[in-house]
Enzyme design. Structure first.
Site, PDB file in Angstrom:
ATOM      1  N   GLY A   1       0.763  -1.244   0.000  1.00  0.00           N
ATOM      2  CA  GLY A   1       0.000   0.000   0.000  1.00  0.00           C
ATOM      3  C   GLY A   1       0.796   1.298   0.000  1.00  0.00           C
ATOM      4  O   GLY A   1       1.731   1.498  -0.785  1.00  0.00           O
TER       5      GLY A   1
ATOM      6  N   LYS B   1      -6.834   7.022  15.311  1.00  0.00           N
ATOM      7  CA  LYS B   1      -6.372   8.044  14.358  1.00  0.00           C
ATOM      8  C   LYS B   1      -6.590   9.455  14.931  1.00  0.00           C
ATOM      9  O   LYS B   1      -5.817  10.369  14.604  1.00  0.00           O
ATOM     10  CB  LYS B   1      -7.048   7.857  12.996  1.00  0.00           C
ATOM     11  CG  LYS B   1      -6.568   6.595  12.261  1.00  0.00           C
ATOM     12  CD  LYS B   1      -5.066   6.653  11.952  1.00  0.00           C
ATOM     13  CE  LYS B   1      -4.576   5.458  11.143  1.00  0.00           C
ATOM     14  NZ  LYS B   1      -3.151   5.539  10.783  1.00  0.00           N
TER      15      LYS B   1
ATOM     16  N   TYR C   1     -10.998   2.387  15.672  1.00  0.00           N
ATOM     17  CA  TYR C   1     -10.047   2.840  14.627  1.00  0.00           C
ATOM     18  C   TYR C   1     -10.021   4.367  14.607  1.00  0.00           C
ATOM     19  O   TYR C   1      -8.945   4.976  14.572  1.00  0.00           O
ATOM     20  CB  TYR C   1     -10.438   2.281  13.254  1.00  0.00           C
ATOM     21  CG  TYR C   1      -9.505   2.754  12.149  1.00  0.00           C
ATOM     22  CD1 TYR C   1      -8.171   2.342  12.124  1.00  0.00           C
ATOM     23  CD2 TYR C   1      -9.952   3.633  11.163  1.00  0.00           C
ATOM     24  CE1 TYR C   1      -7.300   2.803  11.135  1.00  0.00           C
ATOM     25  CE2 TYR C   1      -9.094   4.085  10.168  1.00  0.00           C
ATOM     26  CZ  TYR C   1      -7.774   3.667  10.154  1.00  0.00           C
ATOM     27  OH  TYR C   1      -6.910   4.125   9.174  1.00  0.00           O
TER      28      TYR C   1
ATOM     29  N   PHE D   1      -5.784  -2.299   2.853  1.00  0.00           N
ATOM     30  CA  PHE D   1      -6.434  -1.836   4.088  1.00  0.00           C
ATOM     31  C   PHE D   1      -7.787  -2.522   4.333  1.00  0.00           C
ATOM     32  O   PHE D   1      -8.044  -3.033   5.429  1.00  0.00           O
ATOM     33  CB  PHE D   1      -6.603  -0.309   4.002  1.00  0.00           C
ATOM     34  CG  PHE D   1      -7.324   0.317   5.160  1.00  0.00           C
ATOM     35  CD1 PHE D   1      -6.643   0.688   6.311  1.00  0.00           C
ATOM     36  CD2 PHE D   1      -8.699   0.554   5.105  1.00  0.00           C
ATOM     37  CE1 PHE D   1      -7.312   1.275   7.379  1.00  0.00           C
ATOM     38  CE2 PHE D   1      -9.373   1.145   6.164  1.00  0.00           C
ATOM     39  CZ  PHE D   1      -8.674   1.503   7.309  1.00  0.00           C
TER      40      PHE D   1
HETATM   41  P1  NDP Z   1      -1.933  -1.813   3.860  1.00  0.00           P
HETATM   42  O1  NDP Z   1      -2.636  -2.882   4.610  1.00  0.00           O
HETATM   43  O2  NDP Z   1      -1.797  -1.969   2.381  1.00  0.00           O
HETATM   44  O3  NDP Z   1      -0.480  -1.581   4.480  1.00  0.00           O
HETATM   45  C1  NDP Z   1      -0.266  -1.558   5.870  1.00  0.00           C
HETATM   46  C2  NDP Z   1       1.230  -1.702   6.160  1.00  0.00           C
HETATM   47  O4  NDP Z   1       1.402  -1.631   7.583  1.00  0.00           O
HETATM   48  C3  NDP Z   1       1.779  -3.017   5.706  1.00  0.00           C
HETATM   49  O5  NDP Z   1       3.050  -2.825   5.099  1.00  0.00           O
HETATM   50  C4  NDP Z   1       1.944  -3.810   6.994  1.00  0.00           C
HETATM   51  O6  NDP Z   1       3.065  -4.673   6.900  1.00  0.00           O
HETATM   52  C5  NDP Z   1       2.211  -2.698   8.009  1.00  0.00           C
HETATM   53  N1  NDP Z   1       1.883  -3.110   9.368  1.00  0.00           N
HETATM   54  C6  NDP Z   1       0.665  -3.367   9.889  1.00  0.00           C
HETATM   55  N2  NDP Z   1       0.771  -3.759  11.158  1.00  0.00           N
HETATM   56  C7  NDP Z   1       2.093  -3.744  11.464  1.00  0.00           C
HETATM   57  C8  NDP Z   1       2.845  -4.063  12.627  1.00  0.00           C
HETATM   58  N3  NDP Z   1       2.253  -4.459  13.761  1.00  0.00           N
HETATM   59  N4  NDP Z   1       4.196  -3.949  12.580  1.00  0.00           N
HETATM   60  C9  NDP Z   1       4.806  -3.543  11.442  1.00  0.00           C
HETATM   61  N5  NDP Z   1       4.144  -3.217  10.313  1.00  0.00           N
HETATM   62  C10 NDP Z   1       2.810  -3.337  10.324  1.00  0.00           C
HETATM   63  O7  NDP Z   1      -2.718  -0.464   4.198  1.00  0.00           O
HETATM   64  P2  NDP Z   1      -2.431   1.070   3.829  1.00  0.00           P
HETATM   65  O8  NDP Z   1      -1.246   1.211   2.974  1.00  0.00           O
HETATM   66  O9  NDP Z   1      -3.718   1.630   3.366  1.00  0.00           O
HETATM   67  O10 NDP Z   1      -2.164   1.638   5.288  1.00  0.00           O
HETATM   68  C11 NDP Z   1      -1.051   2.445   5.626  1.00  0.00           C
HETATM   69  C12 NDP Z   1      -1.492   3.487   6.631  1.00  0.00           C
HETATM   70  O11 NDP Z   1      -2.440   4.351   6.018  1.00  0.00           O
HETATM   71  C13 NDP Z   1      -2.164   2.945   7.889  1.00  0.00           C
HETATM   72  O12 NDP Z   1      -1.686   3.666   8.996  1.00  0.00           O
HETATM   73  C14 NDP Z   1      -3.641   3.248   7.650  1.00  0.00           C
HETATM   74  O13 NDP Z   1      -4.349   3.382   8.848  1.00  0.00           O
HETATM   75  C15 NDP Z   1      -3.528   4.552   6.901  1.00  0.00           C
HETATM   76  N6  NDP Z   1      -4.678   4.948   6.112  1.00  0.00           N
HETATM   77  C16 NDP Z   1      -5.179   4.148   5.136  1.00  0.00           C
HETATM   78  C17 NDP Z   1      -6.261   4.561   4.375  1.00  0.00           C
HETATM   79  C18 NDP Z   1      -6.900   3.686   3.353  1.00  0.00           C
HETATM   80  O14 NDP Z   1      -8.067   3.932   2.983  1.00  0.00           O
HETATM   81  N7  NDP Z   1      -6.204   2.687   2.805  1.00  0.00           N
HETATM   82  C19 NDP Z   1      -6.852   5.891   4.576  1.00  0.00           C
HETATM   83  C20 NDP Z   1      -6.256   6.657   5.631  1.00  0.00           C
HETATM   84  C21 NDP Z   1      -5.194   6.208   6.348  1.00  0.00           C
HETATM   85  P3  NDP Z   1       3.142  -6.180   7.445  1.00  0.00           P
HETATM   86  O15 NDP Z   1       1.755  -6.755   7.380  1.00  0.00           O
HETATM   87  O16 NDP Z   1       4.120  -6.849   6.539  1.00  0.00           O
HETATM   88  O17 NDP Z   1       3.651  -6.024   8.825  1.00  0.00           O
HETATM   89  C1  8X3 Z   2      -8.928   4.768   6.349  1.00  0.00           C
HETATM   90  C2  8X3 Z   2     -10.038   5.606   5.833  1.00  0.00           C
HETATM   91  O1  8X3 Z   2     -12.510   6.144   6.048  1.00  0.00           O
HETATM   92  O2  8X3 Z   2     -11.859   3.790   6.052  1.00  0.00           O
HETATM   93  O3  8X3 Z   2      -8.271   5.400   7.400  1.00  0.00           O
HETATM   94  O4  8X3 Z   2     -11.444   5.187   7.964  1.00  0.00           O
HETATM   95  S1  8X3 Z   2     -11.523   5.146   6.518  1.00  0.00           S
END
Ligand code: NDP
Ligand code: 8X3
Length: 249
Positions: free
Chosen positions: A11, A155, A151, A188
């Site tokens: 991501g 945040k 969640y 996500f």
């Molecule tokens: P993904 O699930 O694609 O990526 C999440 C990443 O976080 C992975 O690389 C995973 O790696 C890592 N991760 C999760 N838990 C752990 C842990 N305990 N230790 C180390 N690494 C961890 O999701 P996104 O790229 O979307 O998420 C990235 C960030 O963006 C998050 O903080 C999310 O809350 C935030 N976000 C996402 C949105 C969305 O709609 N997608 C919107 C707003 C914010 P691995 O599993 O290999 O450990």
């Molecule tokens: C991820 C966006 O709207 O699913 O942080 O919470 S939402």
């Protein structure tokens, strides 16, 4: 320049690693899935001709954080940019039905993990009197939506911590920024809902953000002149007016 990106196996973290690699940063990438991390590390080295250090640990484990980041060699310890990205949502239930294990996982990762990594990285930044910390928050840190409870709580905590870090670190010349995205099509929703069909349905009938859109914003934030700090950036898909108001075709 060196950037440390937590959660680079997927991501936003993965897209940001590619973007920063393109800009010539040497990268420390982290994540729990070692196979992905090692494969991505090789890809970055060969595609961008940069140095890459892959650190395989769970941000929820402070001993592992201290061992991995505290043990960095001279060559790697001067981190210029910390991207606190590792995070997740687990479940989407009303508060009375939420699983304690989901709550703990979110709080331990999104809040405590971010704190553990920040504490140790900021210490070297303080010594060097420079550095930039970018926290990935969310629209869920600005609003609360049905069943988002814990969640959203994590945040909102990231939002408060970003402000707190900025206040504590300003005297050392360290920049602190946050990015708060709406829906980004990454893993996500699969992680949150545990089901590919349900995850795909989240993005049905609309064009969401892509991880590269957030990586572009990160690149913008960290490339401002020394006297400019972007405190906070909220980024939404055009089709999403607020956390819960979405236009679907
Ligand atoms: P993904 O699930 O694609 O990526 C999440 C990443 O976080 C992975 O690389 C995973 O790696 C890592 N991760 C999760 N838990 C752990 C842990 N305990 N230790 C180390 N690494 C961890 O999701 P996104 O790229 O979307 O998420 C990235 C960030 O963006 C998050 O903080 C999310 O809350 C935030 N976000 C996402 C949105 C969305 O709609 N997608 C919107 C707003 C914010 P691995 O599993 O290999 O450990
Ligand atoms: C991820 C966006 O709207 O699913 O942080 O919470 S939402």
């Amino acid at each position: 320049m060196i950037a440390l990106i937590t959660g680079a196996t997927s991501g936003i973290g993965m897209a940001s690693a590619k973007k920063l690699a393109k800009q010539g940063y040497d990268l420390i990438i982290t994540g729990r899935r070692k196979d992905r991390l090692d494969k991505f590390s090789l890809e970055l080295k060969s595609d961008f001709n940069i140095e890459v250090l892959a650190l395989n640990f769970d941000v929820r484990n402070n001993d592992a954080v201290v061992e991995n980041i505290g043990g960095l060699t001279e060559e790697w310890k001067n981190i210029d940019v910390l991207l606190n990205n590792a995070g997740l949502a687990a479940g989407l239930s009303p508060i009375q039905d939420g699983l304690i294990s989901d709550w703990e996982q979110m709080i331990d990762t999104n809040v405590k993990g971010l704190l553990y990594v920040t504490k140790i990285v900021s210490q070297t930044m303080i010594t060097r009197k420079k550095g930039h910390i970018v926290n990935i928050g969310s629209i869920a840190g600005k609003e609360v939506y049905p069943n988002g409870n814990v969640y959203c709580g994590t945040k909102h905590a990231v939002d408060a911590l970003t402000k707190g870090m900025r206040i504590d670190l300003v005297k050392f010349g360290i920049k602190v920024s946050s990015i708060d995205p709406g829906m980004v099509d990454t893993e996500f929703s699969l992680v949150r809902l545990g089901d590919k069909e349900k995850a795909d349905a989240v993005y049905d009938g609309l064009t969401p953000l892509y991880a590269e859109d957030i990586a572009d914003a990160i690149d913008f934030i960290i490339s401002r002149p020394a006297h400019v700090n972007i405190n906070d950036m909220i980024i939404m898909p055009t089709a999403q007016a607020s956390a819960a108001v979405v236009k679907r075709e």
